[in-house]
Every structure is written in C-alpha cells, then in structure tokens.
Design an enzyme around this catalytic site. Structure first.
Site, PDB file in Angstrom:
ATOM      1  N   HIS A 305       0.897  -1.150   0.186  1.00 54.71           N
ATOM      2  CA  HIS A 305       0.131   0.016   0.188  1.00 54.71           C
ATOM      3  C   HIS A 305       0.886   1.199  -0.004  1.00 54.71           C
ATOM      4  O   HIS A 305       2.026   1.171   0.430  1.00 54.71           O
ATOM      5  CB  HIS A 305      -0.885   0.065   1.499  1.00 54.71           C
ATOM      6  CG  HIS A 305      -2.114   1.061   1.118  1.00 54.71           C
ATOM      7  ND1 HIS A 305      -1.920   2.298   1.460  1.00 54.71           N
ATOM      8  CD2 HIS A 305      -3.157   0.563   0.802  1.00 54.71           C
ATOM      9  CE1 HIS A 305      -3.153   2.731   1.075  1.00 54.71           C
ATOM     10  NE2 HIS A 305      -4.007   1.740   0.481  1.00 54.71           N
ATOM     11  N   ASP A 362      -7.997  -5.443   0.251  1.00 55.97           N
ATOM     12  CA  ASP A 362      -8.395  -6.250  -0.901  1.00 55.97           C
ATOM     13  C   ASP A 362      -7.838  -7.776  -0.858  1.00 55.97           C
ATOM     14  O   ASP A 362      -8.368  -8.714  -1.609  1.00 55.97           O
ATOM     15  CB  ASP A 362      -7.907  -5.629  -2.167  1.00 55.97           C
ATOM     16  CG  ASP A 362      -8.662  -4.320  -2.517  1.00 55.97           C
ATOM     17  OD1 ASP A 362      -9.824  -4.329  -2.333  1.00 55.97           O
ATOM     18  OD2 ASP A 362      -8.046  -3.790  -2.962  1.00 55.97           O
TER      19      ASP A 362
HETATM   20  N1  CMC Z   1       4.171  -7.532  -4.768  1.00 57.23           N
HETATM   21  C1  CMC Z   1       5.416  -7.466  -4.890  1.00 57.23           C
HETATM   22  N2  CMC Z   1       6.190  -6.507  -4.788  1.00 57.23           N
HETATM   23  C2  CMC Z   1       5.635  -5.202  -4.405  1.00 57.23           C
HETATM   24  C3  CMC Z   1       4.178  -5.293  -4.146  1.00 57.23           C
HETATM   25  C4  CMC Z   1       3.360  -6.467  -4.455  1.00 57.23           C
HETATM   26  N3  CMC Z   1       2.267  -6.382  -4.042  1.00 57.23           N
HETATM   27  N4  CMC Z   1       3.839  -4.017  -3.982  1.00 57.23           N
HETATM   28  C5  CMC Z   1       4.970  -3.234  -3.898  1.00 57.23           C
HETATM   29  N5  CMC Z   1       5.851  -3.907  -4.317  1.00 57.23           N
HETATM   30  C6  CMC Z   1       7.461  -3.528  -4.204  1.00 57.23           C
HETATM   31  C7  CMC Z   1       7.654  -3.033  -5.554  1.00 57.23           C
HETATM   32  O1  CMC Z   1       7.920  -3.437  -6.843  1.00 57.23           O
HETATM   33  C8  CMC Z   1       8.743  -1.779  -5.378  1.00 57.23           C
HETATM   34  O2  CMC Z   1      10.028  -2.425  -5.335  1.00 57.23           O
HETATM   35  P1  CMC Z   1      11.249  -1.570  -5.876  1.00 57.23           P
HETATM   36  O3  CMC Z   1      11.392  -0.665  -4.509  1.00 57.23           O
HETATM   37  O4  CMC Z   1      12.329  -2.545  -5.506  1.00 57.23           O
HETATM   38  O5  CMC Z   1      10.981  -1.118  -6.947  1.00 57.23           O
HETATM   39  C9  CMC Z   1       8.493  -1.506  -3.872  1.00 57.23           C
HETATM   40  O6  CMC Z   1       7.611  -2.438  -3.472  1.00 57.23           O
HETATM   41  C10 CMC Z   1       7.486  -0.326  -3.680  1.00 57.23           C
HETATM   42  O7  CMC Z   1       6.398  -0.227  -4.437  1.00 57.23           O
HETATM   43  P2  CMC Z   1       5.702   0.863  -5.398  1.00 57.23           P
HETATM   44  O8  CMC Z   1       4.754   0.340  -6.448  1.00 57.23           O
HETATM   45  O9  CMC Z   1       6.762   1.816  -5.821  1.00 57.23           O
HETATM   46  O10 CMC Z   1       4.780   1.491  -4.081  1.00 57.23           O
HETATM   47  P3  CMC Z   1       3.572   2.223  -4.456  1.00 57.23           P
HETATM   48  O11 CMC Z   1       3.180   3.083  -3.135  1.00 57.23           O
HETATM   49  O12 CMC Z   1       3.790   3.295  -5.829  1.00 57.23           O
HETATM   50  O13 CMC Z   1       2.396   1.398  -4.820  1.00 57.23           O
HETATM   51  C11 CMC Z   1       0.658  -0.388  -4.587  1.00 57.23           C
HETATM   52  C12 CMC Z   1       1.557   0.604  -4.128  1.00 57.23           C
HETATM   53  C13 CMC Z   1      -0.673  -0.635  -3.857  1.00 57.23           C
HETATM   54  C14 CMC Z   1       0.087   0.154  -5.869  1.00 57.23           C
HETATM   55  C15 CMC Z   1       1.627  -1.683  -4.818  1.00 57.23           C
HETATM   56  O14 CMC Z   1       1.897  -2.110  -3.615  1.00 57.23           O
HETATM   57  C16 CMC Z   1       0.917  -2.787  -5.547  1.00 57.23           C
HETATM   58  O15 CMC Z   1       0.830  -2.892  -6.541  1.00 57.23           O
HETATM   59  N6  CMC Z   1      -0.026  -3.755  -4.861  1.00 57.23           N
HETATM   60  C17 CMC Z   1      -0.774  -4.629  -5.509  1.00 57.23           C
HETATM   61  C18 CMC Z   1      -2.048  -4.017  -5.741  1.00 57.23           C
HETATM   62  C19 CMC Z   1      -3.034  -4.063  -4.589  1.00 57.23           C
HETATM   63  O16 CMC Z   1      -3.047  -4.855  -3.854  1.00 57.23           O
HETATM   64  N7  CMC Z   1      -3.961  -2.482  -4.595  1.00 57.23           N
HETATM   65  C20 CMC Z   1      -4.661  -2.240  -3.623  1.00 57.23           C
HETATM   66  C21 CMC Z   1      -4.220  -1.273  -2.806  1.00 57.23           C
HETATM   67  S1  CMC Z   1      -5.329  -1.303  -1.168  1.00 57.23           S
HETATM   68  C22 CMC Z   1      -6.932  -0.927  -1.998  1.00 57.23           C
HETATM   69  C23 CMC Z   1      -6.955   0.753  -2.385  1.00 57.23           C
HETATM   70  O17 CMC Z   1      -6.988   1.492  -1.747  1.00 57.23           O
HETATM   71  O18 CMC Z   1      -7.256   0.702  -3.592  1.00 57.23           O
END
Ligand code: CMC
Length: 427
Positions: A305, A362
């Site tokens: 998240h 989720d």
């Molecule tokens: N599985 C594997 N690696 C992950 C995941 C995951 N679910 N989420 C983040 N990472 C890694 C990502 O690859 C990155 O690694 P690095 O620093 O080596 O590049 C690091 O963690 C930080 O991730 P980010 O994408 O830069 O973080 P963000 O804050 O931009 O993204 C997120 C947050 C929710 C989009 C992401 O965690 C994700 O894609 N999760 C899966 C989708 C999901 O479950 N979304 C629902 C969110 S809760 C409901 C809502 O409020 O909508």
C-alpha cells in the site's frame, strides 16, 4: 513566531510557512514558491504532497491507524452500521437515533432510478464489465436529475449526495442482473440499505427473497471498510474533476473510472483470481518467487500500500469477517487456507519485510464476497458503491472550502525546445 521552512535556490532564498494539522505530519506551504523563485516542486505520484486540507479521514500508515472523523475503523466496523458511517462522513458527527432514522428514510426515498435510465443497460453487451456499465450509467445520472447539478447551491449538493448514495446499490445490482440475463428488481425500502441491495442482486420476481442477517451484517461491514480512505487515487480524481465545477454525477463517474484500475479498487478482483490460480499451498513459493523477481511484472495482489507500511487495519477486520462468515454459514473455501499461508510466508520473507509490504483490504475481501455469491467481476463495483460515500463527503468538503481552486498541476518539461515547422515536402 510561526514556524518556517527555508529554501535556497541559487541566489534566491524563501521562507515558507509550516502548517500543522490536528494530528499527522506538518506541511510546508509552498504556494509562493513559483512566484518568488520561478521553480516548481516535482512529486509525481504525490508521495510527499498534501493536495488539500481535510477533516474527514486520517491515516497513520506506519502505525496502521485509520480514523473516520476521529473514530477508529475497527470500532466503526464492529459496532456501527454503514448508514451510520455514511452520516458520520458526510455530516461530520455520529448521528443520534432520530438523526439516523431520518437519514435512512431520506436515503431510502432516493433508491429508485428514472425508468428511462434502464434503457441505458440494454445498450451494453451482456458480458460488459459491471465497472464499464457503472462509469456510463452513473455519469448519465446528470442527464436525469437536473435539479441537483447546481454545485453552488448547498441544498442541491445535498440532494445529489443523497441520490448518489441511494442509487449506487440499485445501479450496481442492475449491472449484475443484466449480466446474468435476469430482470431488474425494484428496491424495497422496508429493508436496510444493505438488505435491499442483497435483494436487488440475488432476488428474483418469482420468489420471495429473505435477507440472511449474517450475510447482511458481513456485507454492511465490507461497505464500512471501503467507505473512505483519505486522498486516494479515485478520491483525488473526484476532487480534481469537481475542482473545475463539473456536476457531481460526472465527478463520481470519474472516480469510478479511476477506482477500476488493478493498482486501486480493481485489486480485490485480481487478488481472488490470483489466490484461485495459486490453488494449493504447495504452489505459494512459486508465486512469492515471481513477486520478488524484478524481471517479472507479477505482484502479489492484495499486498502493499502506498500509505500503510504496517498491517492495513481493514485487512485485520476483513480476515476476522471471513472466519465469522464461514463459521456462521458453515461453509469453507480452500482459497482462504491459501490466503492465510501466503500471508504468513510473505510476512516472514525478507523481501516483504524490507519493503514493508503487508496485506491490504483487498486481500481478504474477495473471499467474503465470493462466499456471499458475487462473481469476481462485481467486486470492484461493490467497492465503488461503498466509496461513493467518501467521494461525496470529500467532494462536498472541497466545494465548501474557501481556498478551493481548479486543480492544475505543472510539469517538468523534457520535450523538444522551440523549433520551426518544416513543410512536409522538406522533411
Ligand atoms: N508484490 C510485490 N512487490 C511489491 C508489491 C506487491 N504487491 N507492492 C509493492 N511492491 C514492491 C515494488 O516492486 C517496489 O519495489 P522496488 O522498490 O524494488 O522497485 C516497492 O515494493 C514499492 O512499490 P511501489 O509500487 O513503488 O509502491 P506504491 O506505493 O507506488 O504502490 C501499490 C502501492 C498498492 C500500488 C502496490 O503495493 C501494488 O501494486 N500492490 C498490489 C495491488 C493492490 O493490492 N492494490 C490495492 C491497494 S489497497 C486498496 C485501495 O486503496 O485501492
């Protein structure tokens, strides 16, 4: 003297006021930065940017805290109802008994949709995704309810808000009915908000539908858990759309479009599909390895998240809800075992520990929704239904904010500098 932050850019120095909220991080007010230094700030994805002042929802992502108008989400999920939370978010305080009864009555008076709106559904393919239908139909409400699109009139804003909260279950249920070829079921205002939605979704005209109170409670709790979440992507979309003066129905359609994405609300659908694909606990290590592999775009859906760097408090309640629902309904789903083991394995893995990736709301919600009987394609539509309450609360707060301006970010331009047009014959 009030606190200031200093910035020096080349020969120019600027003092910028620091503003304090009631709780949470302070903000540096950079509004004079461009005027006085000619520089912008650069924050794609808004990781360090507060886009507005708000008194609705507070999140402490490090501690795993979520408060609505100050009340912890765990207490609201345990002891209140979705209608109570809707009142709290939109009106600012918990309702008295009378206020709640009046609010529920008002909402129930708006549950029907204009008969002509039903024609819209018939224009969609039967296999259309419910979110595609929701985007279109909710946006189209502005063509039907002209008496609540003047955003400068607080009364019209209130009516539009009530209409949106009330009609969203009707529209979501209609999207489902259309996809399975069953007739639309009109609302029954003698039922609760959630009971009515269940009846419109799962009832058929040929039989009486009896609302199961256990399922009703579980669904109501899911709605509470999704009601609002501060300045998330879809809420910010609603605010940005609304900042131009667009009507509330159009703004909500914009929010629905944003919520649909798999990184946001679409994750509940993707999470259950992923758990089903994993299928057996033995296959979990393979998927954990894929999630960790930089060359593989796969991510553990329902994990991670932007704000929570600790357990998402909503996921805790959701996991408990799965257990309670399964126990009460005397059902089980092998996917739950996969989810529990996947969570345990991920939480003990250095990749997830270092990146502070925990289950989010989720991760478990799809298991509840599936047990209730919803197909995965409906999951995000249910999220939209619940989040409408947050969207209208935030939209109203924005319109009432005297400092509100049209949202207009700037950019760091990296394209070609000015050059002269070359006629096509000379290119
Ligand atoms: N599985 C594997 N690696 C992950 C995941 C995951 N679910 N989420 C983040 N990472 C890694 C990502 O690859 C990155 O690694 P690095 O620093 O080596 O590049 C690091 O963690 C930080 O991730 P980010 O994408 O830069 O973080 P963000 O804050 O931009 O993204 C997120 C947050 C929710 C989009 C992401 O965690 C994700 O894609 N999760 C899966 C989708 C999901 O479950 N979304 C629902 C969110 S809760 C409901 C809502 O409020 O909508």
């Amino acid at each position: 003297m009030s606190e200031q932050a200093n910035i020096t850019l080349g020969s120019k120095s600027l003092e910028m006021p620091v503003k304090h909220g009631s709780i949470g991080p302070d903000v540096v007010d950079i509004r004079k930065l461009y005027g006085q230094t000619g520089a912008f700030t650069f924050d794609p994805g808004f990781t360090s940017t507060a886009s507005c002042e708000s008194a609705i929802t507070y999140i402490d992502g490090d501690e795993g805290v979520l408060l609505h108008r100050g009340y912890p989400i765990q207490q609201l999920a345990e002891d209140s109802s979705f209608m109570e939370v809707a009142y709290l978010l939109t009106e600012g305080e918990l309702p008295s008994k009378d206020e709640l009864a009046k609010f529920e009555h008002t909402i129930s008076r708006h549950t029907m949709v204009h008969e002509q709106l039903m024609q819209f559904f018939r224009g969609f393919r039967r296999d259309a995704h419910p979110m595609a239908i929701m985007c279109g139909v909710v946006g189209a409400l502005s063509a039907f309810y002209h008496d609540s699109t003047d955003i400068d009139d607080p009364k019209q804003r209130m009516i539009a808000s009530h209409r949106l909260i009330a009609k969203m279950p009707t529209i979501a249920a209609m999207a489902y009915k259309y996809s399975i070829g069953q007739p639309f079921i009109y609302p029954d205002n003698s039922l609760s908000y959630t009971g009515n939605f269940l009846r419109m979704t799962f009832g058929v005209p040929a039989e009486e539908y009896v609302v199961n109170p256990i399922v009703e409670r579980a669904m109501d709790r899911i709605f509470i858990l999704h009601a609002d979440h501060e300045q998330n992507a879809s809420t910010s979309t609603v605010r940005l759309a609304g900042s131009s003066g667009a009507n509330p129905f159009a703004c909500m359609a914009a929010g629905i479009a944003c919520l649909w994405g798999p990184a946001h609300g679409g994750a509940n659908e993707a999470a259950l599909e992923m758990l089903r694909e994993i299928g057996r606990p033995e296959r979990i290590p393979e998927y954990i390895a894929r999630a960790k592999n930089k060359d593989d775009p796969f991510r553990l859906m329902g994990f991670g998240h932007r704000v929570y760097k600790n357990y998402d408090p909503r996921a805790t309640v959701m996991q408990k809800t799965v257990r309670e629902l399964f126990k009460e309904l005397k059902v089980t789903d092998p996917v739950f075992e996969v989810a529990l083991q996947l969570e345990e394995m991920a939480l003990n893995d250095s990749y997830f520990i270092e990146k502070k990736l925990f289950p989010n709301v989720d991760f478990y919600s799809g298991i509840v929704l599936s047990a209730v009987g919803f197909p995965t394609s409906m999951f995000t539509a249910l999220f939209a239904l619940a989040r409408t309450v947050g969207w209208v609360a935030q939209w109203n707060e924005m319109i009432g904010d005297p400092e509100q301006k049209i949202g207009r970010p700037r950019q760091l331009y990296t394209g070609a500098p000015q050059r002269d047009y070359v006629p096509i014959a000379k290119r």
